[in-house]
Design a protein around this motif. Sequence first.
Motif, PDB file in Angstrom:
ATOM      1  N   GLU A  21       0.790  -1.223   0.000  1.00 36.35           N
ATOM      2  CA  GLU A  21       0.000   0.000   0.000  1.00 36.35           C
ATOM      3  C   GLU A  21       0.829   1.284   0.000  1.00 36.35           C
ATOM      4  N   ARG A  22       2.073   1.216   0.492  1.00 32.25           N
ATOM      5  CA  ARG A  22       2.870   2.443   0.605  1.00 32.25           C
ATOM      6  C   ARG A  22       4.105   2.428  -0.288  1.00 32.25           C
ATOM      7  N   LEU A  23       4.835   1.318  -0.316  1.00 27.26           N
ATOM      8  CA  LEU A  23       6.123   1.328  -1.010  1.00 27.26           C
ATOM      9  C   LEU A  23       5.974   1.151  -2.513  1.00 27.26           C
ATOM     10  N   ILE A  24       5.224   0.154  -2.948  1.00 26.26           N
ATOM     11  CA  ILE A  24       5.061  -0.043  -4.396  1.00 26.26           C
ATOM     12  C   ILE A  24       4.458   1.194  -5.065  1.00 26.26           C
ATOM     13  N   PRO A  25       3.422   1.843  -4.485  1.00 29.60           N
ATOM     14  CA  PRO A  25       2.910   3.071  -5.112  1.00 29.60           C
ATOM     15  C   PRO A  25       3.923   4.217  -5.152  1.00 29.60           C
ATOM     16  N   ALA A  26       4.942   4.172  -4.291  1.00 32.14           N
ATOM     17  CA  ALA A  26       5.943   5.246  -4.258  1.00 32.14           C
ATOM     18  C   ALA A  26       7.134   4.973  -5.172  1.00 32.14           C
ATOM     19  N   GLU A  27       7.128   3.862  -5.895  1.00 34.12           N
ATOM     20  CA  GLU A  27       8.269   3.515  -6.739  1.00 34.12           C
ATOM     21  C   GLU A  27       8.505   4.539  -7.847  1.00 34.12           C
ATOM     22  N   ASN A  28       7.446   5.087  -8.409  1.00 37.10           N
ATOM     23  CA  ASN A  28       7.626   6.082  -9.468  1.00 37.10           C
ATOM     24  C   ASN A  28       8.287   7.351  -8.925  1.00 37.10           C
ATOM     25  N   HIS A  29       7.888   7.766  -7.734  1.00 34.24           N
ATOM     26  CA  HIS A  29       8.537   8.923  -7.093  1.00 34.24           C
ATOM     27  C   HIS A  29      10.022   8.640  -6.885  1.00 34.24           C
ATOM     28  N   LEU A  30      10.317   7.454  -6.433  1.00 36.60           N
ATOM     29  CA  LEU A  30      11.706   7.063  -6.198  1.00 36.60           C
ATOM     30  C   LEU A  30      12.518   7.123  -7.486  1.00 36.60           C
ATOM     31  N   GLU A  31      11.959   6.587  -8.543  1.00 42.98           N
ATOM     32  CA  GLU A  31      12.662   6.560  -9.821  1.00 42.98           C
ATOM     33  C   GLU A  31      12.881   7.957 -10.378  1.00 42.98           C
ATOM     34  N   GLU A  32      11.878   8.830 -10.204  1.00 39.48           N
ATOM     35  CA  GLU A  32      11.963  10.172 -10.771  1.00 39.48           C
ATOM     36  C   GLU A  32      12.848  11.098  -9.954  1.00 39.48           C
ATOM     37  N   HIS A  33      12.760  11.007  -8.625  1.00 39.03           N
ATOM     38  CA  HIS A  33      13.446  11.964  -7.754  1.00 39.03           C
ATOM     39  C   HIS A  33      14.701  11.412  -7.075  1.00 39.03           C
ATOM     40  N   ASP A  34      14.962  10.123  -7.227  1.00 37.97           N
ATOM     41  CA  ASP A  34      16.165   9.505  -6.660  1.00 37.97           C
ATOM     42  C   ASP A  34      16.229   9.693  -5.141  1.00 37.97           C
ATOM     43  N   GLU A  35      15.080   9.575  -4.480  1.00 37.64           N
ATOM     44  CA  GLU A  35      15.044   9.712  -3.030  1.00 37.64           C
ATOM     45  C   GLU A  35      13.855   8.954  -2.460  1.00 37.64           C
ATOM     46  N   VAL A  36      14.034   8.493  -1.215  1.00 37.95           N
ATOM     47  CA  VAL A  36      12.925   7.899  -0.473  1.00 37.95           C
ATOM     48  C   VAL A  36      12.211   9.037   0.254  1.00 37.95           C
TER      49      VAL A  36
END
Length: 386
Positions: A21-36
């Motif tokens: 519910e939290r990590l998989i949906p945030a993968e695109n943010h991670l890929e785009e911004h290079d940050e958790v």
Amino acid sequence: MALDNESFDILLATVQRFVRERLIPAENHLEEHDEVPPAIVDEMKAMGLFGLTVPEEYGGIGLSVAQEVKVNFELGRTAPAFRSVFGTNIGIGSQGILMDGTPEQKAQYLPRVASGELVMSFALTEPDAGSDAASLKTTARPDGDHYVLNGTKRYITNAPRAGAFTLMARTGGPGAAGVSAFIVPADLPGITLGKKDRKMGQRGTMTCDVILENVRVPAANIIGGVAGRGFKTAMKVLDRGRLNISAVACGIAQRVLDESVRYARERRQFGKPLADFQLIQAMLADSQAELRAGWALVQDVARRFDAKPPHVSDPEVSMLVSCAKLFCTEMAGRVADRGVQVHGGAGYINEYPVERFYRDVRLLRLYEGASQIQQIVIARELTRHD
């Protein structure tokens, strides 16, 4: 050391939900911004993920190795950067203190590790000493009740976040016997960090050089209080770390296989789903068979790891750990490659998870001992003469 079964089942279900519910949906943010995202880091701390392996007496959860690998399998289903935020902290960063530290060192550092207040990194690799850890060149010269450290550490995971390092330096002569393990606070004068490394994959993870120039470290910060035992500490720490990397590799392979099966069912060619073509089925079947074999191996070795005396090196267990690290990381690479192939041209496009995992998984065969090092460990034990 282990969490009771009922509590562990609740923890594992919580981690599974957090990943979904939290990590998989945030993968695109991670890929785009290079940050958790910082909000996710705060949630990790609140869940106790920074203290998974720290004993309860120091404020942690106190998982056994068999429990830890199950958690890491679930965390492997999402981008590796999320686990990296706390993985080094509870693993190779603090395990040296837990295994070989003095009671005072444990009491001073482990509660802060468990809460997430203190992030620790493992500083072993150097520009000229990677897998050949006994050849490290960073020096630690005694000066009264301190040691003066000089040298450069390379590819240090979480160094930009770290509040302290478990750092290996040479206090004696050549070879393994001259290496000592230090607890080095990151804010000591003389420590500088290199620029953040730009890597093939694993967006959102942080690695860089750690440069030490006349850094004064109290002699009391030698792990265990005795010089010359650092190499043994490092090897014990790496055994547990390698087994958990094996579990992560299985989790990644599971995610890639799930994505590949979903795509094969939905994508149609020549009037029918890709999943109906036997050559596609063969790739999926091979991935499933190898994944199940690898995961069974990890769980078996984890049980053997827990059965040996705590914090004691066992050559046979070390050999089995290397079997798991070798097989599972190589297996994950093959599964990721097949995943791209099943996706066809789409597998080469960044918006599909398999493209990202294809890049991410490549590192698993290199760090914490490359595949060739695992082969050497295995062969050495097989041919050892008692």
